[in-house]
Design a protein around this motif. Structure first.
Motif, mmCIF file in Angstrom:
data_model
loop_
_atom_site.group_PDB
_atom_site.id
_atom_site.type_symbol
_atom_site.label_atom_id
_atom_site.label_comp_id
_atom_site.label_asym_id
_atom_site.label_seq_id
_atom_site.Cartn_x
_atom_site.Cartn_y
_atom_site.Cartn_z
ATOM 1 N N VAL A 4 0.834 -1.205 0.000
ATOM 2 C CA VAL A 4 0.000 0.000 0.000
ATOM 3 C C VAL A 4 0.869 1.256 0.000
ATOM 4 N N ILE A 5 1.885 1.285 0.873
ATOM 5 C CA ILE A 5 2.696 2.510 0.898
ATOM 6 C C ILE A 5 3.584 2.589 -0.339
ATOM 7 N N GLY A 6 3.907 1.426 -0.910
ATOM 8 C CA GLY A 6 4.667 1.413 -2.158
ATOM 9 C C GLY A 6 3.890 2.102 -3.274
ATOM 10 N N LEU A 7 2.590 1.832 -3.339
ATOM 11 C CA LEU A 7 1.732 2.497 -4.322
ATOM 12 C C LEU A 7 1.791 4.006 -4.141
ATOM 13 N N ILE A 8 1.633 4.405 -2.894
ATOM 14 C CA ILE A 8 1.629 5.847 -2.609
ATOM 15 C C ILE A 8 2.972 6.452 -3.005
ATOM 16 N N ALA A 9 4.057 5.735 -2.633
ATOM 17 C CA ALA A 9 5.394 6.247 -2.944
ATOM 18 C C ALA A 9 5.566 6.400 -4.450
ATOM 19 N N GLY A 10 5.123 5.396 -5.185
ATOM 20 C CA GLY A 10 5.257 5.436 -6.644
ATOM 21 C C GLY A 10 4.524 6.625 -7.243
ATOM 22 N N ARG A 11 3.371 6.939 -6.671
ATOM 23 C CA ARG A 11 2.592 8.083 -7.171
ATOM 24 C C ARG A 11 3.175 9.421 -6.732
ATOM 25 N N MET A 12 3.718 9.459 -5.532
ATOM 26 C CA MET A 12 4.105 10.745 -4.958
ATOM 27 C C MET A 12 5.500 11.202 -5.371
ATOM 28 N N THR A 13 6.368 10.264 -5.753
ATOM 29 C CA THR A 13 7.728 10.686 -6.065
ATOM 30 C C THR A 13 7.750 11.497 -7.351
ATOM 31 N N GLU A 14 8.459 12.604 -7.300
ATOM 32 C CA GLU A 14 8.593 13.418 -8.499
ATOM 33 C C GLU A 14 9.926 13.160 -9.171
ATOM 34 N N SER A 15 10.910 12.778 -8.363
ATOM 35 C CA SER A 15 12.227 12.482 -8.928
ATOM 36 C C SER A 15 12.293 11.026 -9.386
ATOM 37 N N ASN A 16 11.203 10.298 -9.185
ATOM 38 C CA ASN A 16 11.157 8.871 -9.500
ATOM 39 C C ASN A 16 12.208 8.067 -8.748
ATOM 40 N N THR A 17 12.606 8.589 -7.606
ATOM 41 C CA THR A 17 13.599 7.881 -6.801
ATOM 42 C C THR A 17 13.069 7.723 -5.380
ATOM 43 N N VAL A 18 12.946 6.479 -4.965
ATOM 44 C CA VAL A 18 12.495 6.202 -3.609
ATOM 45 C C VAL A 18 13.692 5.669 -2.834
ATOM 46 N N GLY A 19 13.970 6.236 -1.677
ATOM 47 C CA GLY A 19 15.073 5.773 -0.833
ATOM 48 C C GLY A 19 14.551 4.776 0.195
ATOM 49 N N TYR A 20 15.355 3.769 0.472
ATOM 50 C CA TYR A 20 14.910 2.715 1.378
ATOM 51 C C TYR A 20 16.033 2.437 2.368
ATOM 52 N N ILE A 21 15.772 2.679 3.651
ATOM 53 C CA ILE A 21 16.781 2.396 4.674
ATOM 54 C C ILE A 21 16.500 1.013 5.240
ATOM 55 N N ALA A 22 17.432 0.100 4.994
ATOM 56 C CA ALA A 22 17.214 -1.288 5.389
ATOM 57 C C ALA A 22 18.160 -1.652 6.522
ATOM 58 N N SER A 23 17.729 -2.561 7.386
ATOM 59 C CA SER A 23 18.559 -2.954 8.527
ATOM 60 C C SER A 23 19.499 -4.077 8.128
ATOM 61 N N PHE A 24 19.042 -5.302 8.232
ATOM 62 C CA PHE A 24 19.866 -6.451 7.879
ATOM 63 C C PHE A 24 19.229 -7.189 6.704
ATOM 64 N N PRO A 25 20.049 -7.812 5.849
ATOM 65 C CA PRO A 25 19.487 -8.557 4.716
ATOM 66 C C PRO A 25 18.844 -9.871 5.149
ATOM 67 N N ILE A 26 17.699 -9.793 5.745
ATOM 68 C CA ILE A 26 16.960 -10.987 6.161
ATOM 69 C C ILE A 26 15.660 -11.027 5.368
ATOM 70 N N PRO A 27 15.000 -12.188 5.274
ATOM 71 C CA PRO A 27 13.810 -12.317 4.428
ATOM 72 C C PRO A 27 12.760 -11.240 4.692
ATOM 73 N N GLU A 28 12.485 -10.984 5.955
ATOM 74 C CA GLU A 28 11.495 -9.987 6.333
ATOM 75 C C GLU A 28 11.737 -8.641 5.651
ATOM 76 N N VAL A 29 12.989 -8.204 5.668
ATOM 77 C CA VAL A 29 13.338 -6.907 5.112
ATOM 78 C C VAL A 29 13.333 -6.950 3.582
ATOM 79 N N VAL A 30 13.893 -8.020 3.036
ATOM 80 C CA VAL A 30 13.944 -8.179 1.584
ATOM 81 C C VAL A 30 12.521 -8.215 1.004
ATOM 82 N N ARG A 31 11.644 -8.923 1.707
ATOM 83 C CA ARG A 31 10.248 -9.026 1.287
ATOM 84 C C ARG A 31 9.610 -7.640 1.213
#
Lengths: 355, 310, 360
Positions: free
Chosen positions: A136-163
């Motif tokens: 749901v928030i991905g949809l919003i992000a895709g619509r709202m970005t004007e630079s077409n760049t979404v930044g994502y701060i990730a913790s550890f590369p575990i399935p939960e985060v990757v998903r």
């Protein structure tokens, strides 16, 4: 002893004496962070308070905060069980083995382990399908970005985060083919300074919408300061970014905790594996900001409703893996097993998954 | 990968912000160590400053009063350390570590009702013309005043230590406390002053974190910055100017590695995250190997216990 | 006015009386702290100090956990104390603890699922070597380039943390772990499971080794030439040089020993209480051990007692959270206070308080 407690509880309920002191059910909670982290542990403690509110004097809750995973957790759980707890909620993935060990020693105590995959007769597991919220928030992000760049701060590369990254990316991509995700791995769940730096770095690289999968509200404050958009993580985080915050993914453990404590009181508790999402309310989408245009709000709401109704699965083919190989054929949806162990990016996400 | 997406100007701005809390704490600790005292409690004093500065700013609505309060709180905590090590002659390493434990707990207790609040914002400098200059404008003239303060503080400390009589006395106390004592200087009093100054600086560094860099209060938010500050003092070989080099180098590598990740560089993030520490070590090795004498700059009485026995 | 006057000789009465005095003051002041928070002070103090030993339901289990918690602290602190007495400041034991666990753990994982009683000893040796190797980096840089060991050993802690994250999300990740960042469990295979020797006191093999090494360290420091050279170097580097002590060797030996012991402690932690390598298994033992070393006055018996006291406040602190709802932060304030008092009253071992008229 346990037998008499349950019996007393049953009797009290039967007589309508729910508030009687002798009938108390004891519920213990173990948190990995301080209850004041305004993120993960905070929301679990909100769940505990929901239990208190629901049952009043019929329940006695105890909690221990900032318990490191591993040996210390095992000791705290054991002490809780010795102290007469009827049900113990162990609220971090790293508590998995300790929970199983302690549960084996206390067959009459019920255990609830969050986000793990090992169960026993007296150990249930529960987790939330946060990726539904990410959609749901991905949809919003895709619509709202004007630079077409979404930044994502990730913790550890575990399935939960990757998903979460994959779900958000696919959703954003579906409404904005030009969207690009930039992912920064900070290798910590909680370090406000570093999270703030990561947010700055992403903004520097052109991101005008920030998502995070770390615990502190640092990125939100930075987004507010820099005048870009962000989403609340774990808790609403409205107060940190009154204008920056578009929406949020809120962990709402209350209903589940109330239900499970009730089951113990009623003597109907059984070991189950719960992976709930938006429909039962375990994942909540925070209120949409006024800054989201009405049609986008409607679109996001529709997606949320469709997920809740079971008519939309965030991982519906055709989806290729990052290397171009086919993961899901058209119309196919991902099975829970693959999702639970997800260790690859989907096609289109840039960068290499640390491995 | 497109390296042109790395904008050196804004990288500079980010690194300065990331480095300033460390720099502030480090300049205070440098003075403490120059006086012959090793206070490992920087992390504890920083976090006390972070909560004190935050709480007072929220209550008064004025970040500057908050910063003053942070300095005061850091100094108070430091004076506990000072009392124990200078009057009761307790071991400095252990007392400093205890101070960290105490400070972290105390800050969390005090901060319980302040989580989730927003501090008043700290205004940025905006000098007409100068701030609008390209490149130089953003790097030099558009920060919040605390950044200029931190540089001024380093300058002031350098001036004090090397150009004033007071600085000479302080260094003498740090080099040989017995000799300084026999010359009639009050070793304990001078050290208490240095310790309080160190605490005030650490507190200010903490407040910069909670009021400017992150603007929020969360338990444990210093997340090891105090330890880095301690390392930077050693890195600088107890020379004030090198503190700036050390702190900006460390901050710079941290910011750069995050930016490189955002660019999508193909090095594992876990290894990239090691770089600030490794590069600090490497530069330190080069400095100490190159100029052997410079690295012997440690105050001779550092960490030793003094008792006036006459 | 009151002033402190050095004693001719350290008071042996005070040597054991001061810690008791400090704990008593802590109880009183801690009581005020808890009372200020609206908790029953007597109850809180009783729970922290007595319940872990004597409580009907909690006691038997808590007693068994004391050594489990104190073991790594004692082992690391013993190693550190040797360096500290030589004036070698290794404050990166936490990193050596982590690297030891990784090195020893990697050996165990490479051999998986080998059976045999030789596996664990081999892992222990690898753990010790891993910790030692990590400590040899600051040792080498100090000897060769005169680089300050405080800076290098501290920075290497953070490098080790990141290396651990890289290992458990990469090469050492369990193939059956659904991609979660952790290694295979060491405790689920007999050959890599640290055996419990005497359950009621929590004496697992690692604790036994730790206690044996405490004795060995004592013998080395007090009865062996090397121990004498180490102490001499710490007390008077110049005298040591005249006596023909090679400072480079002292640096290498003391850092090597402290690294090896910390590495071993790390290995024992992952094959025993923690059970596996994860990003979160290090909980700061390496830093806490520095306090333990000094609280124990850098003396083996003192270190054992100090380690047990720290462990007691951790376990008692958890019980207090559990039964009285005292927040974790208050427990760490309480611990900090206790450390302050313990360190502060130590002054009476070497000094006494006298009343003197001001002479001008």
């Amino acid at each position: 002893m346990k037998f008499t407690t349950t019996l007393a509880a049953a009797a009290a309920l039967a007589l309508g004496l729910g508030g009687s002191a002798i009938a108390q059910t004891k519920a213990g909670f173990i948190y990995v962070g301080p209850v004041g982290d305004l993120g993960w542990s905070y929301e679990h403690d909100q769940g505990r308070q929901a239990v208190v509110e629901a049952f009043g004097d019929a329940v006695e809750t105890t909690y221990v905060e900032s318990v490191p995973e591993g040996a210390d957790a095992e000791r705290v759980m054991t002490q809780m069980a010795l102290g007469g707890a009827d049900i113990i909620f162990t609220t971090s993935f790293g508590y998995m083995d300790p929970t199983l060990n302690v549960a084996a020693k206390f067959p009459n105590v019920k255990f609830e382990h969050a986000t793990g995959y090992k169960r026993a007769d007296n150990v249930s597991t529960y987790s939330a399908r946060f990726y539904e919220g990410r959609h749901v928030i991905g949809l919003i992000a895709g619509r709202m970005t004007e630079s077409n760049t979404v930044g994502y701060i990730a913790s550890f590369p575990i399935p939960e985060v990757v998903r979460g990254i994959n779900a958000a990316y696919l959703a954003a991509k579906s409404v904005n083919p030009d969207v690009q995700f930039k992912v920064v791995w900070v290798y910590t769940w909680f370090d406000p300074g570093k999270e703030a730096d990561a947010a700055n770095a992403l903004i520097e690289q052109g991101a005008d919408v920030i998502m995070q999968h770390t615990d502190s509200p640092a990125a939100m404050t930075i987004a507010e300061e820099k005048g870009i958009f962000a989403f609340g993580q774990a808790s609403d985080m409205m107060q940190f970014g009154p204008t920056a915050r578009l929406s949020s993914i809120i962990d709402n453990w209350g209903p589940y905790y109330v239900e499970r404590v009730k089951a113990v009181m009623d003597g109907t508790w059984a070991s189950v594996d719960t992976w709930d999402g938006i429909a039962p309310g375990m994942v909540e989408i925070g209120e949409f900001s006024d800054r989201i245009p009405a049609d986008v709000q409607a679109e996001a709401q529709a997606a949320s409703d469709a997920i809740a109704a079971g008519t939309l699965h965030p991982f519906t083919g055709p989806i290729n893996k990052q290397d171009g190989s086919v993961w899901l054929a058209a119309g196919e949806t991902a099975d829970d097993g693959t999702l639970a162990g997800m260790n690859f990016y989907v096609e289109g996400v840039e960068g290499e998954l640390p491995n | 990968m497109d390296f042109s997406a790395l904008n050196p100007v804004s990288l500079m701005v980010s690194l300065i912000i990331a480095a300033t809390p460390i720099l502030l704490a480090a300049v205070g600790e440098l003075v403490v160590e120059k006086s012959g005292v090793l206070n490992l409690g920087v992390e504890g004093m920083m976090i006390i400053g972070a909560i004190a500065g935050f709480a007072i700013s929220v209550e008064t609505g004025n970040p500057w009063i908050g910063m003053l309060a942070a300095m005061f709180a850091g100094a108070i905590l430091a004076l506990i350390f000072g009392f124990m090590t200078q009057f009761l002659m307790s071991n400095q390493v252990a007392t400093g570590l205890a101070l960290t434990l105490f400070g972290l707990g105390m800050a969390a207790l005090l901060g319980q009702s302040y989580t989730g609040m927003k501090p008043p914002s700290t205004p940025h400098l905006n000098i007409p013309v100068l701030s609008d200059l390209p490149v130089v404008g953003s790097i030099l003239f558009s920060h919040d005043p605390m950044i200029y303060m931190s540089i001024a503080l380093v300058t002031g400390v350098w001036y004090f230590l090397n150009r004033t009589r007071g600085g000479l006395v302080l260094r003498a106390v740090g080099e040989n406390h017995d000799a300084a004592h026999s010359l009639g200087y009050n070793v304990v009093l001078i050290r208490m002053g240095a310790i309080a100054f160190g605490g005030a600086c650490a507190g200010l560094g903490g407040a910069y974190l909670s009021l400017v860099r992150v603007p929020q209060w969360t338990e444990g938010m210093t997340a090891g910055a105090g330890w880095i500050a301690l390392a930077i003092v050693v890195f600088a070989s107890w020379k004030p100017w090198r503190l700036i080099l050390g702190a900006y180098l460390f901050g710079g590598v941290t910011i750069l590695q995050l930016n490189l990740q955002a660019l999508g560089i193909g090095i594992s993030a876990a290894y990239l995250s090691m770089t600030p520490y490794l590069i600090t070590i490497i530069v330190m090795v080069i400095i100490s190997a190159d100029r052997r004498r410079a690295s012997m700059n440690a105050p001779a009485s550092l960490g030793r216990i003094f008792h006036a026995s006459h | 006015m009151l002033r402190l006057e050095p004693r001719q000789q350290a008071s042996s009465t005070m040597r054991w009386l001061t810690p008791i005095l400090a704990v008593a003051i802590t109880m009183v002041m801690g009581g005020f702290l808890f009372a200020a928070m609206g908790k029953d002070p007597f109850e809180a103090i009783k729970i922290i100090f007595l319940d872990p030993f004597f409580h009907e339901t909690f006691g038997p289990y808590s007693r068994s956990q004391l050594m489990v918690k104190a073991g790594p602290l004692i082992l690391i602190a013993t190693g550190l104390s040797i360096g500290f007495r030589a004036g070698v400041w290794n404050i990166g034991a936490e990193g050596q603890f982590v690297m030891g666990a990784i090195a020893g753990g990697a050996v165990g994982l490479a051999l998986y699922p080998a059976e045999g009683i030789w596996v664990l000893p081999l892992m222990t040796i690898a753990g010790a070597l891993g910790g030692m190797a990590w400590a040899m980096i600051p040792a080498f840089l100090k000897i060769k380039f005169n680089t300050n060991e405080i800076l290098v050993s501290l920075m290497l802690v953070y490098v080790a943390y990141n290396f651990l994250a890289a290992m458990v999300t990469g090469p050492l990740k369990s193939p059956d772990g659904f991609g979660f960042p952790e290694s295979r469990s060491f405790t689920s295979v007999d050959s890599t499971h640290l055996p419990m020797i005497y359950e009621p006191l929590g004496m697992h093999a690692g604790v036994m080794v730790a206690l044996a090494l405490v004795i060995a360290a004592y013998v080395m420091m007090e009865r062996h030439l090397l121990g004498f050279q180490i102490r001499l170097t710490g007390e008077s580097p110049r005298a040591a040089k005249f006596a023909g002590v090679n400072p480079a060797i002292i640096v290498a030996v003391t850092l090597g020993i402290s690294g090896a012991l910390a590495g071993m402690a790390g290995l024992f932690e992952v094959t025993g209480p923690a059970g596996k390598l994860t990003t979160n298994f290090p909980v700061g033992y390496g830093f806490t051990a520095i306090i333990v070393a000094f609280l124990g006055r850098l003396n083996p018996i003192g270190i054992v007692l100090a380690g047990l006291l720290m462990a007691l406040t951790y376990i008692g602190g958890e019980l207090a959270q559990l039964s009285l709802g005292i927040p974790a932060a208050a427990i760490s304030v309480f611990q900090g206070m206790m450390l302050f008092f313990l360190l502060a009253v130590d002054v009476f071992v070497n000094y006494r308080l006298v009343w003197k008229k001001e002479v001008k």
